[in-house]
Scaffold this motif. Structure first.
Motif: not given
Length: 692
Positions: A484-508
């Motif tokens: 689980v990645c945290p929601l960063i309320e100030e920025s949904e985009a930042l949020d998404l990039s955090n979750a997306t980067a974690t997803h890419a790292d784990l897939a690799e």
């Protein structure tokens, strides 16, 4: 607008602070006090103390080192002090002309050049000294203290502060008879210089005790009035005949109810069999089996010929309930020509139309959905029971709308539905006694057999590689993992990039393993597809923002990793941890934290993570959460717009709360007019929010 004139900036600021009535001004108490009643000679002053000095200005100039500043020298005959101003007006420079006698108040610092004060408050020395401490009020930028002091004093003088607390009850609270409401407020706005500042700050002074007792009593009276108003309303008496739908449902369930579940089912059954509307809160820890209790209550309502609605705050949670309830109830309802309907905001019109028709005709005996259930176009034929899950996540307005919406439209004898609220965040006893005093509470305090205890580990994110090794080991055993990645309320985009980067790292890092991604911006159909792959066991790791917080039930998932755990609230961490440990496999929850720039965690975050590592007990977690956050944040949406306790503290003043609870019924019975005046004074029009 008074007299048709536009409001001035200070008037707008007063409204923003909620200071609309004289009594609001009278109850707007100081944050702290300044002692302007005495003059301290510089020769007797101590380093670091706030002091008021009086003397003659001997020099005043604008200096430019290290930056532009106004520097004046004050001599009081015992020593000298430099007064420094880094922002100033020409008028200030004029007021500090050499030869002028002034008073300066501020913190004394002993520098290389002797005493100095930075930005002191300066006044001419000719005014008499005040006789009381000077109040400093909570304010906003456009409202100067001088203006606020003036309006508070005039509100205090005009407000009706006649006692609404009968002497017999005042004695029950142990209140000092010389401290009536007026005396207490006048004292707290203007305490004499001899008053102990410690007794004012720790609120132990008899004047404070008076205010806290009155405030708690107003809250208890409001809740009592709400409960009695509701008890006077009529609701359908819901009873099931022997051998009816509830018994068939019990027989069809693939598990036995726990003792706690059976007890709670009986409590709810007794409530809904009465003609007064039930207003009950069902609380139970994560995974304690609240949904099956709701299903049995729904079965009683349906057997009695009424409809039931179940509302959840998110589509994922609503769908989780929908699937379970369809599995349990649909086979029993179909032979009766009845069905379970599904309503959410994301439904297409062609799917929604038939559902609305089924609800209006009564064919949909059970309606499950999100807040879409209370939208205007939804018309029930006859609704007898409403169940709200995770009720604290609905706003006050939504819950009030639900109660208004669900009344049966029969003008001659309007019937209220019974209301069952469910929460996996247990409510500490002091909150149950105060903010939930108008509710009956049922507690499932026993977990179903077969639930495995969850081991919780707190690790720094520098050990990320070891956590990934742990994931590999779980996957090798055929288990599944949440990340689980945290929601960063100030920025949904930042949020998404955090979750997306974690997803890419784990897939690799995990070749050959299906790693899924779930976040709030995905279309509902995509979310559904990802969840289906995880639930079917095809997906090994699910990377997600907190959309999986409640309602997801995958017994094969045995490891929960929460990234940046220090950003989550305690009840949220507990909810997330409850997603694992649902099967027979040993389960673990890893709380990964990231220290701040100074390399340290904040005290609040440290307290939360420590509580999670020490206990799995939701009731203990809730108690610590209340300690850490206070009731305002703990209650969340229930109280938006409603007055939280301003003066009393639920833990420190538990004794007064107990007394207020005992005193409310006799006061309402013997002195109803005084009780109404008391509630109006303290709560104004806000008491309806406590009823939501």
């Amino acid at each position: 607008m008074p007299d048709g004139k536009p409001l001035s900036a200070p008037q707008k600021a007063l409204i923003k602070l909620g200071l609309a009535r004289d009594i609001d001004l009278a109850l707007h108490l100081p944050l702290r006090y300044e002692d302007e009643t005495r003059i301290t000679p510089l020769g007797a002053a101590r380093e670091g103390e706030a002091a008021q000095v009086e003397g003659t200005i001997t020099a005043c100039e604008i200096a430019y080192r290290p930056r532009r500043q106004l520097v004046a020298t004050l001599d009081d005959g015992t020593d000298t002090c430099q007064l420094r101003f880094f922002s100033f007006y020409p008028a200030q420079q004029k007021a500090l002309a050499p030869g002028t006698r002034i008073r300066a108040r501020g913190e004394l610092r002993g520098g290389f050049f002797g005493w100095q004060m930075v930005h002191p408050v300066c006044k001419p020395a000719d005014a008499p000294l005040p006789q009381a401490l000077t109040p400093v009020y909570p304010t906003v930028a456009t409202l100067p203290q001088a203006y606020l002091r003036k309006v508070v004093d005039s509100g205090l003088a005009r407000a009706d502060l006649s006692d609404t607390l009968p002497q017999t009850l005042a004695r029950r609270f142990g209140l000092n008879p010389r401290w009536g409401l007026r005396e207490a407020l006048e004292f707290l706005h203007h305490p004499g210089p001899e008053t102990s500042l410690a007794a004012l700050e720790d609120r132990s002074h008899p004047a404070w005790q008076r205010l806290k007792a009155e405030e708690l009593l107003a809250q208890q009276l409001s809740q009592l009035q709400s409960k009695r108003e509701r008890d006077a309303l009529r609701a359908p008496a819901l009873r099931a005949a022997p051998g009816g739908l509830p018994e068939h449902l019990l027989a069809a369930l693939p598990f036995e109810l726990t003792g706690a579940q059976r007890r709670v089912v009986e409590e709810i059954g007794a409530d809904i069999a009465r003609e007064a509307p039930m207003h009950r809160l069902l609380q139970g820890d994560v995974g304690s089996g609240k949904t099956v209790v709701a299903a049995l209550a729904a079965a009683v309502a349906i057997e009695a010929g009424w409809q039931c609605a179940l509302m959840a705050p998110t589509e994922i949670l609503a769908e989780q309930h929908f699937r379970k309830l369809i599995g349990w109830l649909e086979p029993l309802l179909t032979p009766r020509g009845l069905r379970v309907a599904w309503l959410t905001g994301s439904q297409k019109k062609k799917e929604r139309g038939p559902m609305l028709e089924a609800v209006a005709s009564g064919q949909a005996a059970l309606v499950v959905g999100t807040h879409a259930v209370i939208q205007e176009q939804v018309q029930f034929k006859q609704l007898g029971l409403a169940v709200i899950d995770e009720q604290h996540r609905f706003g006050v307005a939504q819950r009030l709308a639900l109660r208004g919406k669900l009344q049966t439209q029969d003008a001659s004898a309007p019937l209220e539905p019974h209301l069952l609220m469910m929460s996996a965040t247990p409510i500490p006893r002091t909150l149950a006694m105060s903010y939930y005093a108008d509710l009956d509470v049922s507690t499932i305090d026993e977990l179903p057999p077969g639930r495995t205890p969850i081991v919780t580990k707190v690790v720094a994110d520098s050990r990320r590689a070891q956590v990934v090794d742990r994931i590999r080991a779980q996957l090798a055993q055929g288990r599944q993992v949440y990340w689980v990645c945290p929601l960063i309320e100030e920025s949904e985009a930042l949020d998404l990039s955090n979750a997306t980067a974690t997803h890419a790292d784990l897939a690799e890092a995990l070749p050959g393993v299906m790693v899924g991604l779930l976040h709030s911006r995905m279309p509902a159909a995509d979310k559904k597809a990802v969840m289906a792959l995880f639930e079917d066991g095809q997906m090994g790791v699910l990377v997600s923002t907190t959309v999986i917080e409640v309602g997801v039930d995958v017994p094969n998932a045995s490891l929960m990793v929460i990234e940046h755990a220090e950003r989550f609230g305690l009840s949220q961490l507990h909810q997330l941890r409850g997603r694992v440990g649902r099967g027979a496999a040993a389960s673990a929850c890893v709380l990964m934290f990231s220290p701040g720039e100074n390399g340290r965690l904040g005290d609040t975050a440290k307290a939360r993570l420590k509580a999670m590592a020490q206990t799995n007990d939701g009731f203990e977690i809730a108690r610590r959460d209340l300690e850490i956050r206070g009731p305002g944040e703990f209650l969340g949406a229930r109280q938006s717009g409603a007055p939280l306790l301003r003066f009393a503290d639920l833990e420190a003043d538990r004794g007064l709360l107990e007394l207020a609870r005992e005193a409310a019924p006799p006061m309402q019975d013997r002195y109803p007019a005084l009780a109404d005046r008391h509630v109006a004074r303290w709560l104004g029009g806000k008491s309806q929010y406590l009823k939501a």
